[in-house]
Design a protein around this motif. Structure first.
Motif: not given
Length: 323
Positions: A286-301
């Motif tokens: 729907s238009g998104a074309n990038a991501a942060i992968s793996g865990d975030m700062l204080t939450t699981s990814g």
């Protein structure tokens, strides 16, 4: 003529969508705008997908009162607190991500900004990362001055992250210990230092669609082409712990409208993507074309391996985009 096809063709022919037009697009049938946004993404970005990972380089003890954040001293969360990580730890994680095909590694720290001693210390770590890996380095160290950004660039940083979070109108409802103007000045200082900038926001902070559009228009005016789109995770102990979560349909509509506004940007699903049942699959159509992968700062990814499989399924290719 107000059809989505009309706006789709207008964008592909090089015109910019106005706020008024974006508001019309936002009210259109979901499937229609998502399909058109994906066409725009293909036209301007091809199959390029910008994937990055982050590390919580300094955790907790933050004197800012951002209502969404588990690391704020104003929240009553039980998170691990620690000072700036040492070089060995930062380099080890950089190598881990590099070996798995992640192209950019971002070091994120709590607090309004790192002090001069901390900036110097982390610059030493960044030099080692750049010498021992092929991964690009991004930093999110708060409201630094131009002189500090110059130090980071000289150490090997190519991009700085500083989220606007929401619109100018809505920001005082989210945080009062620093201002929207301070954020904008920080972004301008990083750009003057010759650094690329990544800036977006968190969806679900009580904002309207108009607020979301206003935020992206500000980002567009600043010349930013890497835009993280976070979904609020209502963390227990924060003022937003009981806020209603956004749906998959909400997020598809948001990223689709953003794609109309910034057709050549990296629209990056970031924190909260794990709340989506499909882990962002429909948003990436729907238009998104990038991501942060793996865990975030204080939450699981979502694991890097899962994301690489998702990219393969979607026909995307991991590349540094808008660098």
């Amino acid at each position: 003529m107000n059809s989505i096809r009309h706006y789709n063709e207008k964008v592909i022919n090089g015109a910019m969508i106005s706020k008024e037009e974006a508001m019309i697009i936002a009210d259109a049938p979901l499937e229609e705008i998502c399909s058109a946004a994906n066409e725009i993404r293909k036209h301007f970005c091809g199959n390029h997908f910008d994937i990055c990972a982050i590390i919580n380089g300094k955790s907790g003890r933050c004197a800012e009162n951002c209502k969404y954040c588990a690391q704020s001293a104003f929240s009553s969360t039980k998170i691990e607190e620690y000072s700036l990580l040492d070089t060995e730890t930062l380099v080890e994680q950089a190598k881990y991500n590099d070996q798995r095909g992640v192209l950019r590694y971002s070091i994120v720290t709590s607090s309004k900004k790192l002090n001069e001693q901390e900036v110097d210390k982390v610059c030493e770590s960044i030099r080692v990362i750049r010498n021992e890996t092929g991964i690009a380095v991004c930093t999110s160290f708060g409201l630094l001055a131009e002189e500090q950004f110059i130090k980071l660039k000289e150490a090997g940083v190519s991009r700085v992250h500083n989220n606007l979070e929401t619109s100018r109108r809505n920001f005082p409802k989210v945080c009062t210990t620093h201002s929207y103007e301070e954020k904008i000045e920080t972004i301008k200082a990083a750009k003057r230092a010759g650094l690329n900038v990544c800036s977006g926001g968190i969806m679900g902070l009580g904002e309207t669609m108009e607020d979301r559009i206003d935020m992206v228009l500000t980002i567009r005016e600043l010349g930013i082409r890497s835009i993280p789109v976070n979904i609020l995770i209502p963390i227990p102990g924060t003022p937003y712990e009981n806020v209603k979560k956004l749906t998959n349909e909400d997020m598809c509509r948001i990223v689709a409208v953003f794609r109309f506004l910034v057709p050549n940007a990296s629209i990056r699903l970031a924190g909260g993507r794990g709340l989506l049942a499909d882990k962002g699959l429909k948003c990436f159509q729907s238009g998104a074309n990038a991501a942060i992968s793996g865990d975030m700062l204080t939450t699981s990814g979502i694991s890097i391996e899962q994301d690489m499989e998702l990219l393969k399924k979607l026909g995307y290719k991991a590349v540094l985009w808008n660098e």
